[in-house]
Write a protein that holds these residues in place. Structure first.
Motif, PDB file in Angstrom:
ATOM      1  N   PHE A  70      -6.890   3.894 -11.366  1.00  0.00           N
ATOM      2  CA  PHE A  70      -6.344   4.186 -10.029  1.00  0.00           C
ATOM      3  C   PHE A  70      -7.440   4.628  -9.056  1.00  0.00           C
ATOM      4  CE2 PHE A  70      -4.758   7.294  -6.937  1.00  0.00           C
ATOM      5  CZ  PHE A  70      -3.974   6.447  -6.173  1.00  0.00           C
TER       6      PHE A  70
ATOM      7  N   ILE B  12      -5.153  15.002  -2.132  1.00  0.00           N
ATOM      8  CA  ILE B  12      -5.233  14.569  -0.736  1.00  0.00           C
ATOM      9  C   ILE B  12      -4.228  15.291   0.160  1.00  0.00           C
ATOM     10  CG2 ILE B  12      -6.125  12.315  -1.385  1.00  0.00           C
ATOM     11  CD1 ILE B  12      -3.543  11.058  -0.943  1.00  0.00           C
TER      12      ILE B  12
ATOM     13  N   PHE C  51      -4.511  12.012   3.934  1.00  0.00           N
ATOM     14  CA  PHE C  51      -3.649  11.142   4.729  1.00  0.00           C
ATOM     15  C   PHE C  51      -3.966  11.378   6.214  1.00  0.00           C
ATOM     16  CE2 PHE C  51       0.228  10.742   1.741  1.00  0.00           C
ATOM     17  CZ  PHE C  51      -0.151   9.466   1.406  1.00  0.00           C
TER      18      PHE C  51
ATOM     19  N   GLY D  67      -5.681   2.891   0.761  1.00  0.00           N
ATOM     20  CA  GLY D  67      -4.246   2.986   0.503  1.00  0.00           C
ATOM     21  C   GLY D  67      -3.714   1.682  -0.067  1.00  0.00           C
TER      22      GLY D  67
ATOM     23  N   ARG E 193       6.366   0.059  -2.776  1.00  0.00           N
ATOM     24  CA  ARG E 193       6.254   1.519  -2.617  1.00  0.00           C
ATOM     25  C   ARG E 193       7.539   2.133  -2.068  1.00  0.00           C
ATOM     26  NH1 ARG E 193       0.348   2.140   0.095  1.00  0.00           N
ATOM     27  NH2 ARG E 193      -0.772   2.969  -1.693  1.00  0.00           N
TER      28      ARG E 193
ATOM     29  N   TYR F 293       4.708   9.856  -5.562  1.00  0.00           N
ATOM     30  CA  TYR F 293       3.306   9.589  -5.942  1.00  0.00           C
ATOM     31  C   TYR F 293       2.509   8.979  -4.806  1.00  0.00           C
ATOM     32  CZ  TYR F 293       4.106   4.553  -6.403  1.00  0.00           C
ATOM     33  OH  TYR F 293       4.374   3.248  -6.142  1.00  0.00           O
ATOM     34  N   THR F 294       3.156   8.369  -3.858  1.00  0.00           N
ATOM     35  CA  THR F 294       2.407   7.721  -2.784  1.00  0.00           C
ATOM     36  C   THR F 294       2.682   8.393  -1.440  1.00  0.00           C
ATOM     37  OG1 THR F 294       1.855   5.561  -1.883  1.00  0.00           O
ATOM     38  CG2 THR F 294       4.161   5.921  -2.439  1.00  0.00           C
TER      39      THR F 294
ATOM     40  N   LYS G 206       6.777   7.396   4.888  1.00  0.00           N
ATOM     41  CA  LYS G 206       6.122   6.106   4.568  1.00  0.00           C
ATOM     42  C   LYS G 206       6.973   4.935   5.074  1.00  0.00           C
ATOM     43  CE  LYS G 206       2.980   5.587   1.669  1.00  0.00           C
ATOM     44  NZ  LYS G 206       1.514   5.558   1.660  1.00  0.00           N
TER      45      LYS G 206
END
Ligand SMILES: Cc1cc2nc3c(=O)[nH]c(=O)nc-3n(C[C@H](O)[C@H](O)[C@H](O)COP(=O)(O)OP(=O)(O)OC[C@H]3O[C@@H](n4cnc5c(N)ncnc54)[C@H](O)[C@@H]3O)c2cc1C
Ligand SMILES: O=C(O)Cc1ccc(O)c(O)c1
Length: 495
Positions: A107, A151, A205, A290, A371, A452-453, A459
């Motif tokens: 990853f 992050i 981010f 990303g 996602r 996780y994202t 998003k």
């Protein structure tokens, strides 16, 4: 050096002494800590696969620059075949862990590869940052290192930006410049697997406001850098639970940790971005850090969804309930979810974008759709497992019960499933399914898929705003054009 073995990875861990806090005490030897022993072993297996002739050509390649064999995560894909070679790596690692370990080394190594191949973005702001990122990529590639990342800012007051928090150094920020490097202080969440990694990379981010300059940071340092404190969450397994009773939880738990930086020195050559809000806000969208890893997370998510679907199917079959249309509907829904994600991944690889550098970027819309879907599809798969297993999950005996001679007959008679499924078969399957859908371990897996994202709510909103930019809704214009060319009475006739 190139590809490491599992043993080299473990020896690397043993040679360092990071400050790890676990249940109120400091861990002195991470390799001997029960909670970490099995996850270390699972990661070591992935390193060993690089040397296994069954996998070697699938997951590694010869680096053109050094002539050494390195992992496919470090490949800058310039052909569709190379894009597929990366996918095969993701698939191979996800199969080895049933998709349950989200932060396997591939990853972050993909994140780093994307930072390297798009370092021209950093160059515009500071050529030294670009140079540092490129050198760091080569270092991690050639030493075959395992990274963690953090992050997100700690969850203190989300309604305020970093510089508005109660304390200037609640969120990680720069304190002062010294001849050796930058001193940083504050915290970041949530570094999965941090205790058993070699290095940590920090980035963010978008979302920085004017005034947040000191928090606009990207860098990487060794995990045992003085002043860096790793505070683990409560473990969800103690490391000594029986594999029989917890076939998944006993093997695949990924520890998560808060990282606290107490005046930590970041050497200048490890700094990739600093004191620039604009650059920090553009880093994520402009460097592919990303989008490229979304290929890895999509493949891993697919394998996890496949595993959950297979568990649901086996459960239903084992107790003979998949003869009922309602159960068939649940299972059919999972199969269709799974196949939709599989199809999206295939199209993401076909609809790649070629960047000016020649690098291929798998399709944004498809990867972002995965996602957006996984935080809904995975929890639904877990719900279906719970619905199908029903009360059966709450009657599972332990390893010791199964082995006790006085109980053997009852175990085989009353715990058996449909014809052909012995008591032992059924109990084993139900234990595996309960780890996935009931245990704290399984709840973390679910929370992982939700977050996780990043926050799925924001998003999806970002996705929609991007989607809107590239979709002019011309079909509606075509349909409305009828009004432009006709008078009111003619329009009536047309309608
Ligand atoms: C198991 C697990 C492992 C993880 N591993 C890692 C890792 O390895 N590295 C890493 O960096 N991070 C990791 N994360 C953290 C992950 O990035 C965050 O959980 C995710 O970004 C969401 O942030 P948050 O948890 O702080 O939630 P928040 O941002 O605090 O959100 C909380 C709630 O408030 C809502 N909300 C908050 N702000 C807004 C807003 N501005 N507008 C609208 N709604 C809002 C959200 O929708 C959500 O419902 C992990 C998380 C989990 C659960
Ligand atoms: O997937 C990404 O785009 C990057 C990302 C976002 C949030 C996280 O928690 C994370 O670990 C990684």
């Amino acid at each position: 050096m190139g590809i490491r073995t599992g043993d080299q990875y473990i020896r690397g861990l043993g040679s360092r002494q990071p400050e790890i806090w676990l249940q109120g005490r400091m861990v002195t030897n991470v390799c001997e800590e029960a909670v970490f022993r099995q996850p270390i072993y699972e990661i070591a297996k992935l390193y060993d696969m690089q040397h296994d002739e069954k996998y070697q050509d699938k997951i590694t390649h010869i680096c053109q620059e050094t002539g050494e064999r390195v992992n496919n995560a470090f490949l800058v894909a310039k052909t569709p075949e190379e894009l597929q070679a990366k996918r095969v790596l993701y698939e191979t690692y996800a199969e080895a862990t049933f998709g349950l370990m989200g932060r396997t080394p591939d990853f972050l190594n993909v994140v780093l590869t994307s930072l390297y191949s798009n370092a021209s973005f950093l160059e515009r702001y500071n050529p030294q940052w670009a140079e540092n990122a490129k050198n760091y990529y080569k270092y991690v590639r050639d030493q075959d290192l395992f990274l963690t990342h953090a992050i997100i800012n700690p969850q203190n007051d989300r309604s305020k930006s970093s510089h508005e928090q109660n304390d200037a150094y609640t969120h990680l920020g720069a304190v002062e410049e010294t001849p050796e490097g930058l001193i940083v202080k504050g915290a970041k969440m949530l570094a999965t697997l941090a205790p058993i990694t070699d290095e940590v990379i920090i980035y963010s981010f978008p979302g920085f406001q004017p005034g947040d300059e000191r928090y606009a940071l990207a860098f990487a340092i060794p995990i045992d850098t003085p002043g860096l404190r790793i505070i683990c969450r409560e473990p969800m397994q103690d490391g000594i639970r029986s594999v029989y009773d917890h076939p998944l939880a006993s093997r695949f738990e990924e520890m998560d940790a808060l990282l606290v930086f107490h005046d930590v020195l970041v050497p200048w050559d490890r700094l990739f971005l600093y004191n620039n809000v604009e650059a920090a806000n553009l880093l994520y969208p402009k460097t592919g850090i990303g989008q490229q890893p979304a290929h890895q997370t999509g493949v891993r998510g697919l394998l996890k969804l496949q595993f959950a679907t297979e568990v649901a199917m086996r459960l239903a079959d084992s107790i003979g309930v998949d003869v009922y249309p309602n159960v068939q509907n649940h299972l059919g829904e999972l199969a269709q979810s799974l196949e939709s994600v599989r199809a999206l991944l295939r199209t993401a690889e076909l609809d790649y974008e070629t960047l000016p550098s020649g690098e291929l970027m798998p399709g944004y819309v498809q990867l972002e759709t995965i996602r957006g879907l996984l935080p809904k599809l995975y929890p639904r798969a877990i719900e279906v497992i719970q619905i199908i297993g029903a009360g059966g999950f709450l009657m599972s005996p332990t390893d010791s019960d199964m082995e006790h001679p006085d109980l053997t007959e009852d175990m085989e008679k009353f715990y058996a499933g449909r014809k052909g499924i012995s008591g032992t078969d059924r109990v084993r399957l139900f234990k595996l399914a309960w780890d996935l859908c009931g245990e704290a371990f399984g709840q973390r897996l679910l929370q992982y898929e939700r977050y996780y994202t990043g926050d799925p709510v924001r998003k999806l909103a970002i996705f929609y705003n991007n989607y809107k930019k590239s979709h002019a809704c011309t079909m509606v214009d075509d349909a409305l054009s009828v009004f432009a060319t006709k008078t009111a009475s003619q329009t009536k006739q047309v309608l």
